[in-house]
Motif scaffolding. Structure first.
Motif, PDB file in Angstrom:
ATOM      1  N   ASP A 147       0.683  -0.867  -0.373  1.00  0.00           N
ATOM      2  CA  ASP A 147      -0.030  -0.065   0.078  1.00  0.00           C
ATOM      3  C   ASP A 147       0.761   1.177  -0.288  1.00  0.00           C
ATOM      4  OD1 ASP A 147      -2.101   1.443  -0.131  1.00  0.00           O
ATOM      5  OD2 ASP A 147      -2.478   1.436   1.878  1.00  0.00           O
ATOM      6  N   HIS A 173       0.476   5.794   0.902  1.00  0.00           N
ATOM      7  CA  HIS A 173      -0.575   7.206   0.926  1.00  0.00           C
ATOM      8  C   HIS A 173       0.274   8.281   0.538  1.00  0.00           C
ATOM      9  CE1 HIS A 173      -4.185   5.493   2.309  1.00  0.00           C
ATOM     10  NE2 HIS A 173      -3.756   4.382   2.497  1.00  0.00           N
ATOM     11  N   HIS A 180      -2.898  -1.202   6.300  1.00  0.00           N
ATOM     12  CA  HIS A 180      -3.344  -1.389   4.815  1.00  0.00           C
ATOM     13  C   HIS A 180      -2.651  -2.505   4.779  1.00  0.00           C
ATOM     14  CE1 HIS A 180      -5.822   2.349   5.410  1.00  0.00           C
ATOM     15  NE2 HIS A 180      -6.255   2.027   5.971  1.00  0.00           N
TER      16      HIS A 180
HETATM   17 MG    MG Z   1      -4.821   1.974   1.623  1.00  0.00          MG
END
Ligand code: MG
Length: 162
Positions: A11, A13, A47
């Motif tokens: 993941d 961000h 995540h």
């Molecule tokens: Mg995420």
């Protein structure tokens, strides 16, 4: 039933100076403006862990279970979502063998927080701390992490049938 399964999660961000940084359910107090943007609490590490678990049991990804356009998940703690994923893993009859996580971040420095993150994940899993490994690395100033655009996380887990 397959006795042993492996999952991988990844993941990313973007940074958001206005938000706090939460990794593995741990608020990082000295993030100095390197919080993360996201629909939930943007816990990029958790995540990746959830995607590894869902991958291991052949259940797709967290986007399928917790869509990022669903208002129910706005600002939610990713550790609550992890609890739901762990329930699913348990329902399938699997337990954690081990979990190995790598966070890729140019900033902030994370090494001092790794013990707390391991503890937090071990508590969520109800497992021993030595089943959980968390590492942090930079990409030596290269790529989007090096350009301070965001943070990434990889997670690999093994599950065994009870
Ligand atoms: Mg995420």
């Amino acid at each position: 039933m397959i006795p042993f399964r492996i999952g991988h999660g990844y993941d990313v961000h973007r940074y958001d100076a206005e938000r706090e940084l939460v990794l593995g359910g741990v608020r990082i107090p000295d993030a100095h403006g390197f919080g993360l943007l996201g629909h939930s609490d943007a816990d990029v590490l958790t995540h990746a862990v959830m995607d590894a678990l869902l991958g291991a049991i052949g259940e797709g990804d967290i986007g399928r279970y917790f869509p990022d356009n669903d208002p129910a998940y706005k600002g939610i703690s990713s550790m609550l979502l992890l609890k739901n994923v762990l329930r699913l893993v348990c329902e399938r009859g699997y337990s954690l063998g081990n979990l190995d996580v790598t966070v890729i971040a140019q900033k902030p420095k994370l090494s001092a927080h790794i013990p707390a993150i391991r503890q937090s994940l071990a508590k969520a899993f109800g497992c021993d701390v030595d089943q959980i490994n968390v590492k942090a690395t930079t990409e030596e100033g290269l790529g989007f992490t090096g350009a301070l655009l965001g943070m990434a996380a990889h997670a690999v887990c093994t599950l065994y049938a009870e």
